[in-house]
Design a protein around this motif. Structure first.
Motif, mmCIF file in Angstrom:
data_model
loop_
_atom_site.group_PDB
_atom_site.id
_atom_site.type_symbol
_atom_site.label_atom_id
_atom_site.label_comp_id
_atom_site.label_asym_id
_atom_site.label_seq_id
_atom_site.Cartn_x
_atom_site.Cartn_y
_atom_site.Cartn_z
ATOM 1 N N UNK A 49 44.187 42.142 56.187
ATOM 2 C CA UNK A 49 43.157 41.468 56.521
ATOM 3 C C UNK A 49 42.160 42.481 57.089
ATOM 4 N N UNK A 50 42.393 43.432 57.893
ATOM 5 C CA UNK A 50 41.216 44.432 58.283
ATOM 6 C C UNK A 50 40.752 45.391 57.133
ATOM 7 N N UNK A 51 41.701 45.637 56.174
ATOM 8 C CA UNK A 51 41.202 46.501 54.929
ATOM 9 C C UNK A 51 40.207 45.670 54.132
ATOM 10 N N UNK A 106 41.880 38.488 69.538
ATOM 11 C CA UNK A 106 40.866 38.526 68.897
ATOM 12 C C UNK A 106 39.829 39.672 68.848
ATOM 13 N N UNK A 107 39.747 40.243 67.694
ATOM 14 C CA UNK A 107 38.727 41.470 67.828
ATOM 15 C C UNK A 107 37.936 41.593 66.301
ATOM 16 N N UNK A 108 36.719 41.229 66.356
ATOM 17 C CA UNK A 108 36.042 41.253 65.291
ATOM 18 C C UNK A 108 35.301 42.782 64.769
ATOM 19 N N UNK A 133 34.523 31.238 61.482
ATOM 20 C CA UNK A 133 35.481 30.972 60.830
ATOM 21 C C UNK A 133 36.873 31.950 60.846
ATOM 22 N N UNK A 134 36.424 33.376 60.847
ATOM 23 C CA UNK A 134 37.488 34.032 60.927
ATOM 24 C C UNK A 134 38.202 34.075 62.276
ATOM 25 N N UNK A 135 37.578 33.547 63.363
ATOM 26 C CA UNK A 135 37.943 33.397 64.583
ATOM 27 C C UNK A 135 38.984 32.429 64.719
ATOM 28 N N UNK A 136 38.464 31.143 64.057
ATOM 29 C CA UNK A 136 39.422 29.994 64.077
ATOM 30 C C UNK A 136 40.631 30.186 63.385
ATOM 31 N N UNK A 143 42.290 33.221 62.846
ATOM 32 C CA UNK A 143 43.096 33.843 63.791
ATOM 33 C C UNK A 143 43.779 33.349 64.776
ATOM 34 N N UNK A 144 42.813 32.426 65.369
ATOM 35 C CA UNK A 144 43.643 31.945 66.731
ATOM 36 C C UNK A 144 44.593 30.801 66.316
ATOM 37 N N UNK A 145 44.265 29.964 65.348
ATOM 38 C CA UNK A 145 45.354 29.150 64.741
ATOM 39 C C UNK A 145 46.804 29.874 64.478
ATOM 40 N N UNK A 146 46.286 30.957 63.791
ATOM 41 C CA UNK A 146 47.641 31.797 63.338
ATOM 42 C C UNK A 146 48.679 32.407 64.478
ATOM 43 N N UNK A 147 47.661 32.631 65.490
ATOM 44 C CA UNK A 147 48.407 33.275 66.653
ATOM 45 C C UNK A 147 48.881 31.985 67.274
ATOM 46 N N UNK A 148 48.457 30.851 67.392
ATOM 47 C CA UNK A 148 48.881 29.764 67.896
ATOM 48 C C UNK A 148 50.278 29.194 67.399
#
Length: 441
Positions: free
Chosen positions: A290-292, A320-322, A330-333, A335-340
């Motif tokens: 995802x970072x790449x 989270x780290x942008x 959207x990216x934050x949501x 990522x947060x949903x994935x970790x949750x």
């Protein structure tokens, strides 16, 4: 050499180029010229004219506290490793020392790579040659930066009116330290927190050195996130620094969201201690991809860029780290949903192997407590981004207020490494066009 600045201050002060410090006789103005940047361009950075002595003393004290916290955390880690060895827990000792050694090695690689990428003549003292290479080989590179920041800060505090370039250089090195501290925290403190919680859950008791280790790790993690965020916000040249209320709210929501994640991982290790390695590697590879895909461009070379991407992927495993430009909601949501979901699966696996609980035990309250902690963290995060985030206040930069003349954050701020991330973190604070400025300072 003297130079008359924009605000009428004559000459570059003695503090960084002289006063008995390493590299004496090379004023910062000359080092900026050596780096290939005109002083007029460097003067547009974040340093403000007439920076009060009280603020310089505050910065010096914060630098000293940060260095002291690093040494205290290092001492607590070594003490814990020694106690595990005395108890005959050699696996725990090896894990404690492995996390410490890996974090320190990655930290030295980042520090050395940045020294190599900085313009020649920018830093006082020896060039990035054998002496600095030896310091980093001995795992003293980060501490060397901290000592340099203390000496520069003390020199600035002693001056009546330090030159802008001196303030810029102090700002430059302090931001590198903030970034390195953030990396060190997630590479060392968070894995050690999981290890200590695993040991406490398995043994049913917490030793005094474990309390100390958990306390310093949690405080260092939350402080590193806050310090890094304050460094990013300082890249907004026309806006005030992060206030006390904003700092407290940012500190709390990061801490409240981080605690359930660490607890879920620690609970899972008590059930499947070997599988947690496969879990980490699988998620880390997904996050690295995802970072790449976000085409990061932070480090001076392609090899070191992969080191940065791997470190960011590890941070994303916990928080989270942008790292890319544009709106991050959207990216934050995602990522947060994935970790949750992942944390819920980990916690559910632990619950399925331990329920029902026999006798009085605090264990049944762990998951509800973690859920409440997560909800409070989400609420505070919403409060912060709704009313306290600087992108809500930075629209004036888009209209070219002041003397910006279309500069990007990288043009404004002396530390372009941090400015790149600030440009991603505060997208609305960056003008659409840039005219490009040479060098780092």
């Amino acid at each position: 050499m003297e130079w008359k600045g924009r605000h009428g201050r004559g000459g570059v002060s003695q503090g960084i180029g002289g006063n008995g410090m390493e590299g004496a006789g090379t004023p910062l103005t000359d080092r900026v010229r050596i780096a290939g940047v005109a002083p007029e361009e460097a003067g547009r950075s974040g340093a403000m004219p007439g920076y009060p002595r009280a603020c310089r003393l505050r910065d010096l004290l914060l630098t000293a506290l940060g260095t002291g916290a690093f040494l205290l955390d290092l001492g607590a880690d070594l003490w814990a490793a020694g106690q595990y060895a005395l108890q005959g827990r050699l696996v725990w000792t090896a894990l404690q020392l492995a996390s410490l050694g890996l974090a320190s090695a990655v930290l030295q690689l980042f520090s050395w790579s940045w020294y190599r990428g900085d313009p020649a003549g920018l830093h006082p003292g020896p060039s990035p040659g054998r002496w600095l290479a030896l310091l980093h080989f001995l795992h003293l590179g980060y501490l060397h930066r901290c000592v340099r920041a203390l000496r520069v800060g003390f020199s600035l505090w002693r001056q009546d009116e330090p030159a802008e370039f001196d303030l810029d250089y102090a700002n430059f090195i302090s931001m590198d330290i903030s970034m390195l501290r953030l990396f060190e925290t997630f590479l060392e403190a968070t894995p050690q927190l999981i290890l200590v919680l695993h040991i406490s859950l398995c043994t049913g008791r917490v030793e005094p050195f474990q309390w100390l280790g958990m306390g310093t790790s949690f405080l260092c993690t939350a402080w590193a996130l806050l310090d890094y965020h304050r460094a990013l916000r300082s890249c907004l040249p026309t806006k005030p620094p992060l206030g006390y209320v904003s700092s407290v709210v940012y500190f709390l929501w990061n801490l409240l969201l981080l605690c359930p994640r660490i607890l879920a991982l620690a609970l899972f290790t008590t059930v499947f201690p070997r599988y947690v390695v496969g879990h980490f590697l699988t998620l880390w590879l997904v996050l690295l991809l995802w970072v790449w895909l976000q085409n990061t461009d932070f480090m001076p070379g392609p090899t070191s860029e992969w080191l940065f991407r791997g470190t960011v992927a590890l941070i994303l495993y916990f928080s989270w780290f942008n790292v890319s430009e544009g709106r991050t909601r959207n990216r934050s949501i995602i990522h947060s949903s994935f970790l949750l979901m992942d944390s819920a699966l980990l916690g559910g696996t632990w619950l399925a192997h331990n329920a029902p609980f026999l006798g009085p035990s605090p264990l049944p309250w762990l998951l509800p407590g973690a859920g409440l902690c997560f909800l409070l963290g989400l609420a505070l995060r919403g409060v912060y981004y709704q009313w306290l985030h600087p992108s809500r206040q930075a629209a004036a930069l888009d209209e070219g207020d002041g003397d910006g003349r279309g500069l990007t954050l990288q043009d404004w701020h002396p530390n372009r490494r941090i400015a790149k991330l600030a440009q991603s973190f505060f997208p609305r604070a960056v003008p659409a066009k840039s005219r490009g400025v040479n060098g780092i300072l």
